[in-house]
Each structure stands twice: as C-alpha cells, then as structure tokens.
Design an enzyme around this catalytic site. Sequence first.
Site, PDB file in Angstrom:
ATOM      1  N   ARG A  13       0.811  -1.220   0.000  1.00 19.67           N
ATOM      2  CA  ARG A  13       0.000   0.000   0.000  1.00 19.67           C
ATOM      3  C   ARG A  13       0.849   1.277   0.000  1.00 19.67           C
ATOM      4  O   ARG A  13       0.345   2.359  -0.237  1.00 19.67           O
ATOM      5  CB  ARG A  13      -0.957  -0.012   1.209  1.00 19.67           C
ATOM      6  CG  ARG A  13      -2.066  -1.040   1.098  1.00 19.67           C
ATOM      7  CD  ARG A  13      -2.804  -1.248   2.414  1.00 19.67           C
ATOM      8  NE  ARG A  13      -2.053  -2.109   3.342  1.00 19.67           N
ATOM      9  CZ  ARG A  13      -2.471  -2.435   4.570  1.00 19.67           C
ATOM     10  NH1 ARG A  13      -3.601  -1.950   5.038  1.00 19.67           N
ATOM     11  NH2 ARG A  13      -1.743  -3.234   5.341  1.00 19.67           N
ATOM     12  N   GLU A 152     -10.471  -8.871  11.640  1.00 20.04           N
ATOM     13  CA  GLU A 152      -9.812  -7.899  10.760  1.00 20.04           C
ATOM     14  C   GLU A 152     -10.854  -7.078  10.001  1.00 20.04           C
ATOM     15  O   GLU A 152     -11.941  -7.582   9.676  1.00 20.04           O
ATOM     16  CB  GLU A 152      -8.907  -8.641   9.760  1.00 20.04           C
ATOM     17  CG  GLU A 152      -7.663  -9.197  10.378  1.00 20.04           C
ATOM     18  CD  GLU A 152      -6.872  -8.129  11.121  1.00 20.04           C
ATOM     19  OE1 GLU A 152      -6.381  -7.192  10.474  1.00 20.04           O
ATOM     20  OE2 GLU A 152      -6.776  -8.209  12.356  1.00 20.04           O
ATOM     21  N   ALA A 420      41.941  45.033  -6.170  1.00 20.67           N
ATOM     22  CA  ALA A 420      40.666  44.669  -6.788  1.00 20.67           C
ATOM     23  C   ALA A 420      40.882  44.290  -8.244  1.00 20.67           C
ATOM     24  O   ALA A 420      41.734  44.859  -8.929  1.00 20.67           O
ATOM     25  CB  ALA A 420      39.700  45.843  -6.684  1.00 20.67           C
TER      26      ALA A 420
HETATM   27  C1  UD1 Z   1      -2.360  -5.667  11.762  1.00 24.07           C
HETATM   28  C2  UD1 Z   1      -3.361  -6.515  12.554  1.00 24.07           C
HETATM   29  C3  UD1 Z   1      -4.559  -5.643  12.930  1.00 24.07           C
HETATM   30  C4  UD1 Z   1      -4.083  -4.446  13.733  1.00 24.07           C
HETATM   31  C5  UD1 Z   1      -2.984  -3.672  12.971  1.00 24.07           C
HETATM   32  C6  UD1 Z   1      -2.378  -2.628  13.878  1.00 24.07           C
HETATM   33  C7  UD1 Z   1      -3.149  -8.814  11.762  1.00 24.07           C
HETATM   34  C8  UD1 Z   1      -3.743  -9.867  10.914  1.00 24.07           C
HETATM   35  N1  UD1 Z   1      -3.773  -7.626  11.756  1.00 24.07           N
HETATM   36  O1  UD1 Z   1      -3.033  -5.267  10.572  1.00 24.07           O
HETATM   37  O2  UD1 Z   1      -5.491  -6.381  13.686  1.00 24.07           O
HETATM   38  O3  UD1 Z   1      -5.177  -3.586  14.015  1.00 24.07           O
HETATM   39  O4  UD1 Z   1      -1.943  -4.568  12.557  1.00 24.07           O
HETATM   40  O5  UD1 Z   1      -1.498  -1.806  13.164  1.00 24.07           O
HETATM   41  O6  UD1 Z   1      -2.167  -9.060  12.412  1.00 24.07           O
HETATM   42  N2  UD1 Z   1       4.242  -8.462   8.468  1.00 24.07           N
HETATM   43  C9  UD1 Z   1       5.211  -9.438   8.298  1.00 24.07           C
HETATM   44  N3  UD1 Z   1       4.918 -10.495   7.517  1.00 24.07           N
HETATM   45  C10 UD1 Z   1       3.715 -10.670   6.907  1.00 24.07           C
HETATM   46  C11 UD1 Z   1       2.733  -9.665   7.090  1.00 24.07           C
HETATM   47  C12 UD1 Z   1       3.025  -8.571   7.889  1.00 24.07           C
HETATM   48  O7  UD1 Z   1       6.314  -9.340   8.834  1.00 24.07           O
HETATM   49  O8  UD1 Z   1       3.532 -11.687   6.228  1.00 24.07           O
HETATM   50  C13 UD1 Z   1       4.577  -7.278   9.286  1.00 24.07           C
HETATM   51  C14 UD1 Z   1       4.523  -5.993   8.494  1.00 24.07           C
HETATM   52  O9  UD1 Z   1       5.819  -5.676   7.978  1.00 24.07           O
HETATM   53  C15 UD1 Z   1       4.061  -4.982   9.525  1.00 24.07           C
HETATM   54  C16 UD1 Z   1       3.289  -5.811  10.555  1.00 24.07           C
HETATM   55  O10 UD1 Z   1       3.621  -7.150  10.320  1.00 24.07           O
HETATM   56  O11 UD1 Z   1       5.136  -4.341  10.158  1.00 24.07           O
HETATM   57  C17 UD1 Z   1       1.785  -5.619  10.443  1.00 24.07           C
HETATM   58  O12 UD1 Z   1       1.383  -6.014   9.138  1.00 24.07           O
HETATM   59  P1  UD1 Z   1       0.315  -5.189   8.307  1.00 24.07           P
HETATM   60  O13 UD1 Z   1       0.127  -5.829   6.998  1.00 24.07           O
HETATM   61  O14 UD1 Z   1       0.648  -3.748   8.333  1.00 24.07           O
HETATM   62  O15 UD1 Z   1      -0.985  -5.452   9.193  1.00 24.07           O
HETATM   63  P2  UD1 Z   1      -2.270  -4.550   9.319  1.00 24.07           P
HETATM   64  O16 UD1 Z   1      -3.107  -4.735   8.118  1.00 24.07           O
HETATM   65  O17 UD1 Z   1      -1.910  -3.172   9.656  1.00 24.07           O
HETATM   66 CA    CA Z   2      -0.025  -2.026   9.766  1.00 27.68          CA
END
Ligand code: UD1
Ligand code: CA
Length: 449
Positions: A13, A152, A420
């Site tokens: 995103r 979620e 100068a």
């Molecule tokens: C996640 C939570 C959501 C919460 C929000 C808070 C889950 C399923 N959802 O959603 O409930 O309200 O955070 O900010 O956990 N990441 C990995 N590997 C992956 C996917 C993500 O390392 O396969 C890491 C990302 O780099 C990030 C963090 O996990 O730093 C959160 O992932 P992101 O995709 O941003 O989750 P949200 O949709 O924000």
């Molecule tokens: Ca996030």
Amino acid sequence: MKAIILAAGKGKRMQSDLQKVMHPVLGKPIVQYVVEAARDAGFDDVTVVVGKDGEEIKVGLKNCGGLFFAVQDEPLGTGHAVQAGSERIKDDDDVLVLCGDMPLVTGEFIKEFMASRSKEKAEAVVCAVYRENVGDFGSVYDTDGEFVEIVEAKDITEKHATTTWANTGIYLFKGASLLRGLKKLKNENSQGEYYLTDVPKILKDEGASVRVFHSYADMSVFTGINTQIHLAEAVGHMRARINARHMMNGVRMVDPASVFIDDSVKISRGAVIYPGVILEGFCEIKENAVIVNSHLKDTIVRANASVRNSIADGAVVGAGTNVGPFAYLRPGALIGERCRIGNFVEVKNATIGDGTAMAHLAYIGDADVGCGVNFSCGAITANYDGKEKHRTTIGDGAFIGSNSNLVAPVNIGENAVVAAGSTITDDVPSCALGIARERQIVKLNRYKN
Ligand code: UD1
Ligand code: CA
C-alpha cells in the site's frame, strides 16, 4: 523477556520501491523507533523478522547492535511472520510482539502494558485502544477484559457488532502458549493469510486465560504506517513530540508546526528556532544561536551565532558568527568565531579564521584562511583546474580586493593586499601588495574630432 518485531510485510500500500519499515520518520527508519522502544522497555533479546530482501533492513539497523534477525521467505501473514521469528522462543519466556510499522509506540507505554500482565497472569494479553471508529484496524471483542476474538477490517460482516476497541498490534504471550497457538494457525480468511490475531482465539478455545488490555492512550501512539498518508501523519506526530522535548528544555520555537527536527539533533537552552527550519542528522545548535528559514544537515552552530535563509551540510559555524542570507556551507566549511558569511557566499572544505568577513558574492573552496581576513565582493578561489583540486592559503589580516581570482595553488601572506580585479597566480608575500590586472589607460577628449 524476548521481543519479536514484524517487519517482513511487502508494504504494497506504500507504492514505493523502499521497504515499508525503512521509510524515514525525521531521520530514522520507522522500524528503528520500534526497536528502540523495545530496548527502552528493557528488552535486550530482540528478533526482527525481515523478508527475503531484508538486507536493506539489517543495514539500516546496524547502529542498533546486538539484534537477532529471522527471515520470513514469503509474507503469508503476521502469524506466519511470528512463526519465522520464534526460533529463539523457549516455553517459559515472556514474549512481546510488536509490528515494525508503528514508530510512535514508546518504551514507557510498553512498560505500562507489561505491568498489566503481571497482575493478571494470563497466557496472552492483547493490547486494544479506544477509538470511536476502528477504521482499518482489527476489531477487538472481549467480555469484562476476557478476550473473545479479533476480527480484521476486511473480514467484518453485518453479523459483527461495532466496537470501539482497535487492535494495536501489540501482544504479550507466554512462550509455550505462543508456540502452541502458532502450530494450529490456519489461513481461512478473506486475505488467505496466517493472522497472528487468531492465536489468542486458539488459546482461548483451549481454555486458557487471554486478557485484553484496554488503553485510552492517544491514538497517535499506535499509528501503523500502511500508506504514504499514514507516513505523513506519523511524521507530524513525531515532529510535535520532538519539538515539545526541545521546548521543555528551553528552546524557543516561534512556530513549531513549520519546524522539522530529526530525533538525533541536539539543541541547547536559549536557542531560537524561527519558522521554516529543517535540522537533519547530527546537527547541534548551541546556546542562544538563532536559526531562521534554513536547512542544516550534520552542522554545528555554536553559541550566539545566527544562520538565516541558508543551507549547510557538514559545516561548523563558530560562536557569534552570522551566516546568510543565502549562504551555502558545504562539507568541511569550518567557520571560526565572529565571522561574517554574507549573501551569495559559498564555502567548501575550508577553514576560516576568527573575525574573517566575506560579506557578499564569494566562493571559498579548498582553502585555509587566517583570522581577520576581508574578502571584498566577488572574491573567489579558483580551486579546480579541470582535473584536480588545489588549495589556497591566506594569512591573518590579508585583504582580498573586489572581483579577484586566487588561482590555486597559491599563498597570500599575512596582512598582504590583493588589488581589486586581480587574477593572482603567484604567491603574494606578507605585507605586500599584489596587483595582477591591466594598467588603466585614459584617453582624453574622446568626443572631439
Ligand atoms: C495488523 C493486525 C490488525 C491491527 C494492525 C495494527 C493482523 C492480521 N492484523 O493489521 O489487527 O489492528 O496490525 O497496526 O495481524 N508483516 C510481516 N509479515 C507478513 C505480514 C506482515 O512481517 O507476512 C509485518 C509488516 O511488515 C508490519 C506488521 O507485520 O510491520 C503488520 O502487518 P500489516 O500488513 O501492516 O498489518 P495490518 O493490516 O496493519
Ligand atoms: Ca499495519
């Protein structure tokens, strides 16, 4: 006590070539703030989960030292990421899980969250924050603090009641419970991902006590960065926090909303920061210095100096020296005390002695300039012959006349005068006058025939 920080997500995103957690917030990558918060809360054993191309993150965090890294080969969800990062987890560990995209979370907040756990002895604690509209956060459901489920945003249907409790993405698990829950994770949801948010539910269904910590902290603390819009919001919050810290230390800011100061910058009491100032990297602004509408990077401005409408990178401005308007101090510009660096003056890789003045239109590059030297308007060092750079040295008290070129390598002695309009190619000894220009011819009666 061990911490796992999730930083392997693609960050689709963000629409950016840079990995999401490496985007800078006032001089530091997002994820570095999260690491520092965990350390501030007393976690020495910190694992950062990175993706296949995580080298960039390892390099970006090199100053943090002593971190463990785990690789999640494919970003299959936050639960899958914790699995990848769980190698070091032992049954009787207390495991804190943080998202690497939340730069505003503080060590102080984490400590408060941890303290809640010791009272309740739960196998897991989920940190929820009050929010009028949960938005794109996960919705947390509980009865009297006993966890029910997290849904979620993308999986919410009409059958779910609306809630005001958003999942912050901060969790605490007993090691054994986390490992057990992770094994049972499935990816049956709208995104086909292994959600970490399902682990508390799995534990709950097994009959464990899982608690929800309800926080009324300012929502900004939990800003998770998913888009460039969130990034700008986080910079805004961080800027306010950093500026407030300086103001509490006695720095005067005329309009903090227009001032951007990196977390690494040091400012002494009594300094005055006017609107339009950007201070990056390892800047130090000392007592009573005044900075107006300028962009400074890795620059020291000593006491009572001023910098106005100027740019500086890797420079030192001595005490009581005035810079600008419209000066450009490039790396290695070491300006002494009580100097005058005026409008349209550029200085690079040059030491300038105390009390020296270049009030207008000068270029001084690769030079060693003594004290009390005067550069008149339009004096320059010709330091580059098209292949190599050469140095110019100028002794104390020398006077460099207007519009003169000092063709380096060349030495101007103490108290020497350059007339100068001269183009000086030979040394001018001390107390001598160097003139290098055509003698003027005056032809009288030009209009008579
Ligand atoms: C996640 C939570 C959501 C919460 C929000 C808070 C889950 C399923 N959802 O959603 O409930 O309200 O955070 O900010 O956990 N990441 C990995 N590997 C992956 C996917 C993500 O390392 O396969 C890491 C990302 O780099 C990030 C963090 O996990 O730093 C959160 O992932 P992101 O995709 O941003 O989750 P949200 O949709 O924000
Ligand atoms: Ca996030």
